[in-house]
Design an enzyme around this catalytic site. Structure first.
Site, PDB file in Angstrom:
ATOM      1  N   HIS A  12       0.861  -1.189   0.000  1.00 49.37           N
ATOM      2  CA  HIS A  12       0.000   0.000   0.000  1.00 49.37           C
ATOM      3  C   HIS A  12       0.899   1.242   0.000  1.00 49.37           C
ATOM      4  O   HIS A  12       2.062   1.173   0.427  1.00 49.37           O
ATOM      5  CB  HIS A  12      -0.903   0.000   1.236  1.00 49.37           C
ATOM      6  CG  HIS A  12      -2.039  -0.974   1.154  1.00 49.37           C
ATOM      7  ND1 HIS A  12      -3.167  -0.877   1.943  1.00 49.37           N
ATOM      8  CD2 HIS A  12      -2.228  -2.069   0.358  1.00 49.37           C
ATOM      9  CE1 HIS A  12      -4.000  -1.869   1.650  1.00 49.37           C
ATOM     10  NE2 HIS A  12      -3.453  -2.607   0.694  1.00 49.37           N
ATOM     11  N   GLU A  71       1.185   3.880   1.828  1.00 50.21           N
ATOM     12  CA  GLU A  71       1.790   4.302   3.094  1.00 50.21           C
ATOM     13  C   GLU A  71       2.949   3.380   3.488  1.00 50.21           C
ATOM     14  O   GLU A  71       3.999   3.838   3.951  1.00 50.21           O
ATOM     15  CB  GLU A  71       0.745   4.311   4.215  1.00 50.21           C
ATOM     16  CG  GLU A  71      -0.421   5.268   3.981  1.00 50.21           C
ATOM     17  CD  GLU A  71      -1.615   4.592   3.326  1.00 50.21           C
ATOM     18  OE1 GLU A  71      -1.402   3.682   2.477  1.00 50.21           O
ATOM     19  OE2 GLU A  71      -2.746   4.973   3.645  1.00 50.21           O
ATOM     20  N   CYS A 126      -2.005  -0.091   7.410  1.00 51.29           N
ATOM     21  CA  CYS A 126      -1.164   1.102   7.251  1.00 51.29           C
ATOM     22  C   CYS A 126      -1.189   1.973   8.500  1.00 51.29           C
ATOM     23  O   CYS A 126      -0.172   2.579   8.858  1.00 51.29           O
ATOM     24  CB  CYS A 126      -1.612   1.883   6.020  1.00 51.29           C
ATOM     25  SG  CYS A 126      -1.306   0.962   4.494  1.00 51.29           S
ATOM     26  N   CYS A 147      -5.817   2.202   5.869  1.00 53.21           N
ATOM     27  CA  CYS A 147      -6.458   0.973   6.352  1.00 53.21           C
ATOM     28  C   CYS A 147      -5.766   0.576   7.666  1.00 53.21           C
ATOM     29  O   CYS A 147      -4.715   1.129   8.014  1.00 53.21           O
ATOM     30  CB  CYS A 147      -6.340  -0.134   5.305  1.00 53.21           C
ATOM     31  SG  CYS A 147      -4.699  -0.894   5.217  1.00 53.21           S
TER      32      CYS A 147
END
Lengths: 156, 156
Positions: A53, A55, A86, A83
């Site tokens: 992801h 991040e 992260c 999420c």
């Protein structure tokens, strides 16, 4: 004003990397004292890595660049509310502050599981959609006992 | 019986890698149809990567080996209840089932932040210890709209 510039960069990464099929429409920028330390974008499907992801990618890149596992004086600008994976990474990296553009509800409306995973986290392991079961092991009692007493341990 | 063998391996990795100063006392094993697909251990301090928890390392290795970002028919054996970051990764990787030995409370007693982060997750972003603030951006409205309509998108 500066905040808008950094968020604009995160959003631009989200748009451009989605258009070039790197992954979902997500970007992130990590900033220290006004300087961009690292950038990241979603690479899940292009790198076969479900943890890639924006991040996470940005945090790993920032740590690599700074030679540390703590980003205490850094802020993260992320194109969408992180999420739980992260958000957890943001805590472990000890970031100072987080800015986000879109929300988890908007992510859910676009087909992403963020809100679903937020709902699963507080459930007891055995009640989750991916069920968890406790399976104790004597070596793990030993491991934590040794860690607590370990004279040369590096805390994180 | 087989479950005990896999958890024993996760625990052994936790013990041995802690003793050789790779990081904290945590190990994980990913198994499909009785076959070990990948192993991981905590490497946070030895690799300068705050996301290098045992579960994340094992998930990334399993995906690399299988050439996919979904581990639908795989189980994970982890030496400790996963933190929210790793639990999130387990969802994104679509693992089938999770087994854990030690608990988040035992991890907290050994000095790890897992329980603290679990407590932070449900708070509103602005109320968290690492505060979050919404900062909307027009490009991100555009990005999600484009994603929803994108004909060649790869869902994950």
């Amino acid at each position: 004003m500066t905040d808008d510039i950094h968020m604009g960069r995160a959003a631009k990464l989200a748009l451009e990397m989605m258009r070039s099929n790197k992954g979902g429409p997500f970007g992130a920028v990590i900033v220290r004292n006004g300087e961009v330390i690292a950038e990241g974008w979603n690479e899940v499907t292009s790198s076969n890595d479900p943890t890639a992801h924006a991040e996470i990618v940005a945090i790993r890149a920032a740590c690599k660049r700074l030679g540390t596992w703590v980003l205490t004086d850094c802020d993260i600008y992320t194109s969408c509310e992180p999420c739980p994976m992260c958000l957890g990474a943001i805590y472990w990296a000890r970031l100072r502050r987080m800015y986000y553009a879109n929300t988890r509800e908007e992510a859910a409306a676009a087909g992403f599981d963020d809100a679903f995973i937020y709902d699963e986290i507080p459930l007891k392991p055995e009640a989750r959609k991916i069920p968890g079961a406790k399976l104790s092991h004597p070596d793990m009692q030993r491991a934590f006992e040794e860690w607590i007493k370990k004279p040369d341990k590096i805390r994180y």
